[in-house]
Design a protein around this motif. Structure first.
Motif, mmCIF file in Angstrom:
data_model
loop_
_atom_site.group_PDB
_atom_site.id
_atom_site.type_symbol
_atom_site.label_atom_id
_atom_site.label_comp_id
_atom_site.label_asym_id
_atom_site.label_seq_id
_atom_site.Cartn_x
_atom_site.Cartn_y
_atom_site.Cartn_z
ATOM 1 N N ASN A 157 0.826 -1.212 0.000
ATOM 2 C CA ASN A 157 0.000 0.000 0.000
ATOM 3 C C ASN A 157 0.861 1.263 0.000
ATOM 4 N N VAL A 158 1.845 1.310 -0.886
ATOM 5 C CA VAL A 158 2.774 2.440 -0.928
ATOM 6 C C VAL A 158 2.191 3.567 -1.780
ATOM 7 N N GLY A 199 -0.936 3.215 -3.916
ATOM 8 C CA GLY A 199 -1.117 1.941 -3.240
ATOM 9 C C GLY A 199 -0.408 0.799 -3.940
ATOM 10 N N VAL A 200 0.892 0.929 -4.182
ATOM 11 C CA VAL A 200 1.666 -0.117 -4.856
ATOM 12 C C VAL A 200 1.889 -1.292 -3.904
ATOM 13 N N LYS A 224 12.356 5.087 -6.762
ATOM 14 C CA LYS A 224 12.766 6.177 -5.877
ATOM 15 C C LYS A 224 12.090 6.079 -4.516
ATOM 16 N N ALA A 225 10.855 5.581 -4.489
ATOM 17 C CA ALA A 225 10.165 5.426 -3.203
ATOM 18 C C ALA A 225 10.866 4.391 -2.333
ATOM 19 N N ILE A 226 11.408 3.333 -2.946
ATOM 20 C CA ILE A 226 12.130 2.315 -2.180
ATOM 21 C C ILE A 226 13.296 2.952 -1.425
ATOM 22 N N ARG A 252 7.271 12.660 -0.358
ATOM 23 C CA ARG A 252 6.596 12.036 0.784
ATOM 24 C C ARG A 252 6.131 10.657 0.360
ATOM 25 N N ARG A 253 6.140 9.710 1.289
ATOM 26 C CA ARG A 253 5.667 8.358 0.994
ATOM 27 C C ARG A 253 4.971 7.802 2.224
ATOM 28 N N THR A 254 3.993 6.955 1.985
ATOM 29 C CA THR A 254 3.278 6.292 3.065
ATOM 30 C C THR A 254 3.113 4.830 2.709
#
Length: 239
Positions: free
Chosen positions: A15-16, A28-29, A54-56, A62-64
């Motif tokens: 849920n990224v 929501g990856v 990049k989120a990793i 911002r990331r959740t």
């Protein structure tokens, strides 16, 4: 969520969501990658493939959600701490230092973990770099710069490699050389996530293909399923 088959899990995104300022890019990856697996992120431009890489590493505004690397939740970690878990990122823009020689570029990054490849090992994998080791970065061809960008992260001890569009704009002979290098890395037990437009390049390499659309994983195709899914996949990719 699609599970890796019969491999210890190295990476899990649940849920990224990711944002650049007010722009909501990932919605929501969910995906999981097993140790030693080679997977691709496929999709059209703007689907969220590069943003997922990049989120990793925490390189978004911002990331959740949850991102677990080697059993460690990384959502609250700064990028340098995530890298120390053995994650290496080869960005599309390569980031070669123009005034440094190829070998100086290779030796500049610090080791973040033990087990990084030696210069001799890297020169065996990328013979062009051995020939051009004294040449400044500005004098290297695009293909040589790409090889250098890949080799540089292998020096650090990274075991999870995030590779973004490594064949873009390169001559077929260089693409073939990169394909041999990626295959060799997979055979050595590296875990690789490829973002790539050149499907012909990644098709014979990957264990699984994740399909992204509008910031979500909408499907996953295994190597065995691929022959029967080619027509629908080409429609999805618009090729």
């Amino acid at each position: 969520m699609t599970e890796p088959a019969a491999r210890p899990e190295l990476l899990r995104l649940a849920n990224v969501h990711a944002f650049y300022g007010e722009s909501h890019v990932l919605h929501g990856v969910d995906l999981a990658v097993g140790a030693g697996e080679l997977v691709t992120l496929l999709g059209r431009n703007g689907s969220g493939r590069t943003t997922t890489l990049k989120a990793i590493l925490g390189l978004v505004g911002r990331r959740t959600g949850s991102i677990v690397v080697s059993g460690r939740e990384t959502m609250g970690m700064p990028t340098h701490r995530i890298v120390q878990l053995g994650v290496g990122f080869c960005p599309e823009e390569r980031g070669v230092f123009a005034s440094l020689t190829a070998e100086e570029n290779l030796t500049l990054p610090p080791a973040v973990r033990s087990g990084g490849m030696s210069l001799d090992e890297l020169y065996e994998m990328f013979p062009n770099l051995r020939e051009r080791r004294k040449s400044p970065g500005s004098r290297l061809s695009g293909g040589e710069q790409q090889m250098l960008a890949m080799a540089r992260i292998l020096r650090t001890g990274a075991r999870l490699l995030l590779l973004d569009e490594i064949t873009e704009g390169l001559a077929p002979v260089i693409v073939q050389a990169l394909g041999r290098a990626v295959r060799a890395l997979r055979d050595r037990g590296f875990t690789v996530i490829l973002v790539e437009q050149n499907f012909r390049f990644v098709a014979p390499l990957a264990d699984r293909h994740f399909l992204l659309e509008r910031g979500r994983v909408v499907d996953a195709i295994t190597r065995d399923e691929l022959p029967g899914r080619m027509e629908s996949l080409h429609r999805f990719l618009g090729v």
